[in-house]
Design an enzyme around this catalytic site. Structure first.
Site, PDB file in Angstrom:
ATOM      1  N   HIS A 171       1.021  -8.932   6.136  1.00  0.00           N
ATOM      2  CA  HIS A 171       1.343  -9.379   7.500  1.00  0.00           C
ATOM      3  C   HIS A 171       2.533 -10.345   7.475  1.00  0.00           C
ATOM      4  O   HIS A 171       3.433 -10.257   8.319  1.00  0.00           O
ATOM      5  CB  HIS A 171       0.157 -10.126   8.125  1.00  0.00           C
ATOM      6  CG  HIS A 171      -1.080  -9.307   8.342  1.00  0.00           C
ATOM      7  ND1 HIS A 171      -2.321  -9.689   7.883  1.00  0.00           N
ATOM      8  CD2 HIS A 171      -1.266  -8.128   8.999  1.00  0.00           C
ATOM      9  CE1 HIS A 171      -3.224  -8.785   8.254  1.00  0.00           C
ATOM     10  NE2 HIS A 171      -2.609  -7.827   8.915  1.00  0.00           N
ATOM     11  N   ARG A 203       1.953   1.008   6.864  1.00  0.00           N
ATOM     12  CA  ARG A 203       1.874   0.968   5.403  1.00  0.00           C
ATOM     13  C   ARG A 203       1.982   2.351   4.797  1.00  0.00           C
ATOM     14  O   ARG A 203       2.560   2.542   3.741  1.00  0.00           O
ATOM     15  CB  ARG A 203       0.542   0.347   4.952  1.00  0.00           C
ATOM     16  CG  ARG A 203       0.445  -1.131   5.215  1.00  0.00           C
ATOM     17  CD  ARG A 203      -0.965  -1.587   5.144  1.00  0.00           C
ATOM     18  NE  ARG A 203      -1.779  -0.878   6.136  1.00  0.00           N
ATOM     19  CZ  ARG A 203      -3.050  -1.150   6.403  1.00  0.00           C
ATOM     20  NH1 ARG A 203      -3.667  -2.093   5.750  1.00  0.00           N
ATOM     21  NH2 ARG A 203      -3.703  -0.481   7.327  1.00  0.00           N
ATOM     22  N   SER A 253      -6.760  -6.244   5.227  1.00  0.00           N
ATOM     23  CA  SER A 253      -7.669  -7.391   5.358  1.00  0.00           C
ATOM     24  C   SER A 253      -9.078  -6.997   4.920  1.00  0.00           C
ATOM     25  O   SER A 253      -9.785  -7.803   4.302  1.00  0.00           O
ATOM     26  CB  SER A 253      -7.705  -7.879   6.802  1.00  0.00           C
ATOM     27  OG  SER A 253      -6.446  -8.326   7.205  1.00  0.00           O
TER      28      SER A 253
END
Ligand code: PNS
Length: 171
Positions: free
Chosen positions: A22, A98, A136
């Site tokens: 991030h 990604r 995450s």
């Protein structure tokens, strides 16, 4: 530059917790835009591990120099992202891509956002290759099982994350 001419961009997300992936996107966005608002979503449908305040605080800690320079700020929002973006005077929303697997959901969301509000574009940015397999959720799993998270989150956040995870029973 006058405040009204500044090209503001919103970087929205759950940030549960923020990762170096991030942060890499925030830094790339801050080269392209005058100001990046990192906006933590208060989406009650998701069940984040960290409270809204904790997620905001971690971002503020991780982005201290960028916030100090005036290029970045951290905020939170509830309700529709595009409405928030218009309220903030933003010209675009940033999303990180990604891998191809991210694309379908992101594409759907970008088009739905555009349908809701045509004044707000979505801009996709790719993080450094080092972070293409980082998320995450994986990070939380690794932390839960005592794995190595070096290079995936700012060192200043590691003790906070370990403490929280050790106190939170698995759902
Ligand atoms: O980090 P995430 O969980 O992938 O972020 C998703 C987020 C917060 C950007 C998305 O869920 C969102 O925009 N939520 C706000 C509500 C909204 O506008 N929903 C419609 C999206 S088309």
């Amino acid at each position: 530059m006058s405040a009204s001419k500044r090209r503001i961009v919103i970087y929205p997300g759950s940030f549960d917790p923020v990762t170096n992936g991030h942060l890499d996107i925030v830094r790339r966005a801050s080269v392209l835009f005058d100001h990046v608002v990192v906006a933590v979503s208060d989406n009650s449908l998701k069940h984040p591990l960290f409270s809204l305040l904790e997620r905001r605080d971690m971002l503020v800690l991780a982005l201290k120099p960028e916030i100090k320079s005036g290029k970045v700020s951290v905020d939170s929002f509830s309700g529709l992202l595009v409405r928030y973006a218009v309220r903030k005077g933003a010209v675009a929303v940033i999303r990180g891509l990604r891998a191809v697997s991210d694309f379908e959901y992101e594409f759907q969301m970008a088009l739905m956002n555009r349908r809701q509000e045509c004044r707000v574009e979505t801009v996709f940015l790719m993080p450094d290759e080092r972070y293409t397999y980082l998320s995450s959720s994986l990070l939380k799993d690794i932390l839960r099982m005592g794995g190595d998270v070096d290079g995936f989150i700012p060192p200043v956040l590691i003790p906070k994350l370990r403490r929280k995870i050790s106190k939170t029973p698995l759902p």
